[in-house]
Scaffold this motif. Structure first.
Motif, PDB file in Angstrom:
ATOM      1  N   ASN A 147       7.519   2.576   2.757  1.00  0.00           N
ATOM      2  CA  ASN A 147       6.266   2.997   3.429  1.00  0.00           C
ATOM      3  C   ASN A 147       6.644   3.805   4.668  1.00  0.00           C
ATOM      4  OD1 ASN A 147       3.790   0.952   2.736  1.00  0.00           O
ATOM      5  ND2 ASN A 147       5.859  -0.116   2.814  1.00  0.00           N
ATOM      6  N   ARG A 198       0.737  -1.165   0.056  1.00  0.00           N
ATOM      7  CA  ARG A 198       0.046   0.197  -0.110  1.00  0.00           C
ATOM      8  C   ARG A 198       0.988   1.200  -0.142  1.00  0.00           C
ATOM      9  NH1 ARG A 198      -4.724  -0.470   4.168  1.00  0.00           N
ATOM     10  NH2 ARG A 198      -4.469   1.571   4.390  1.00  0.00           N
ATOM     11  N   ARG A 199       1.933   1.190   0.472  1.00  0.00           N
ATOM     12  CA  ARG A 199       3.068   2.218   0.284  1.00  0.00           C
ATOM     13  C   ARG A 199       2.397   3.447   1.174  1.00  0.00           C
ATOM     14  NH1 ARG A 199       6.956   1.732  -3.879  1.00  0.00           N
ATOM     15  NH2 ARG A 199       6.874  -0.552  -4.599  1.00  0.00           N
ATOM     16  N   GLU A 200       2.190   3.136   2.339  1.00  0.00           N
ATOM     17  CA  GLU A 200       1.581   4.370   3.193  1.00  0.00           C
ATOM     18  C   GLU A 200       2.255   4.333   4.324  1.00  0.00           C
ATOM     19  OE1 GLU A 200      -2.517   3.639   3.931  1.00  0.00           O
ATOM     20  OE2 GLU A 200      -3.002   3.488   1.775  1.00  0.00           O
ATOM     21  N   ASP A 243       7.316   7.436   3.822  1.00  0.00           N
ATOM     22  CA  ASP A 243       7.032   8.772   3.234  1.00  0.00           C
ATOM     23  C   ASP A 243       8.355   9.493   3.278  1.00  0.00           C
ATOM     24  OD1 ASP A 243       4.301   8.340   3.256  1.00  0.00           O
ATOM     25  OD2 ASP A 243       4.016   9.801   4.819  1.00  0.00           O
TER      26      ASP A 243
END
Length: 200
Positions: free
Chosen positions: A143, A83-85, A145
């Motif tokens: 993930n 999800r790359r969050e 940021d």
């Protein structure tokens, strides 16, 4: 009645999972093939139909964690690395450095449970261990940021805090120091996880 086509594959999987749990709990040297096969509900004589040696089983047991118990564990914690969050990295830190993970000896990540055994093992076993670390580094790298040039370095530092903190917490006797080490690793990993602008 003939065995199903996937019988051998399923049997091998049972052996690997039994070995992973036993190695985690007792250490590689204290686990015999007899113990592994009994845990898998099989006779010792069938072992060599699946593996050339105990060391080969060790490599596969370590390797199996990522998409076996590790996948279950990530799903339970709500972690989807793709999800790359930032929240995925935060959940990973929270779950990895949790008391529940520390006390789950059989289900624990092999990077915690088997680091000393792996250090003395074959190149094949060390490569399996390295795959686990590489997967953890990747999870944090994508993930957190932070897309700057130091993103990978930050991901490696977070991984080192997670694994190292848990190794110390598991190795120390049950004491306030063991808890303090785990909590400090958690706090620092969370701080590293924050975007560079927020940490500045």
């Amino acid at each position: 009645m003939p065995y199903a086509k996937d019988h051998k594959l399923k049997t091998r999987g049972r052996i690997v999972e039994a070995a992973r749990r036993l190695f985690n709990t007792h250490g590689y040297d204290r686990v015999t093939l007899q113990m592994v096969m009994a845990e898998a509900g099989l006779t010792r004589g069938g072992f060599y139909a699946h593996f050339a040696s105990k060391e080969a089983l060790f490599a596969e047991a370590v390797d199996s964690f990522l998409m076996g118990r590790g996948l279950e564990w990530r799903n339970e914690a709500g972690i989807d690395p793709t999800r790359r969050e930032l929240v995925m990295a935060e959940r990973m830190i929270d779950a990895y450095l949790s008391e529940a993970h520390l006390t789950d000896l059989a289900g624990q990540c092999p990077m915690i449970a088997l680091s000393a055994d792996v250090a003395r093992a074959s190149a094949e076993v060390r490569e399996s261990y390295q795959k686990l670390l590489a997967a953890m580094i990747w999870l944090f790298e994508v993930n957190t940021d932070d897309s700057g040039p130091r993103a990978r370095e930050k991901a490696m530092a977070i991984s080192a805090l997670c694994v190292g903190g848990m190794i110390l917490a598991r190795t120390l006797p049950e004491s306030p120091l063991a808890d303090d080490v785990r909590r400090a690793a958690h706090a620092m990993a969370r701080a590293f996880c924050a975007p560079s602008s927020a940490a500045a």
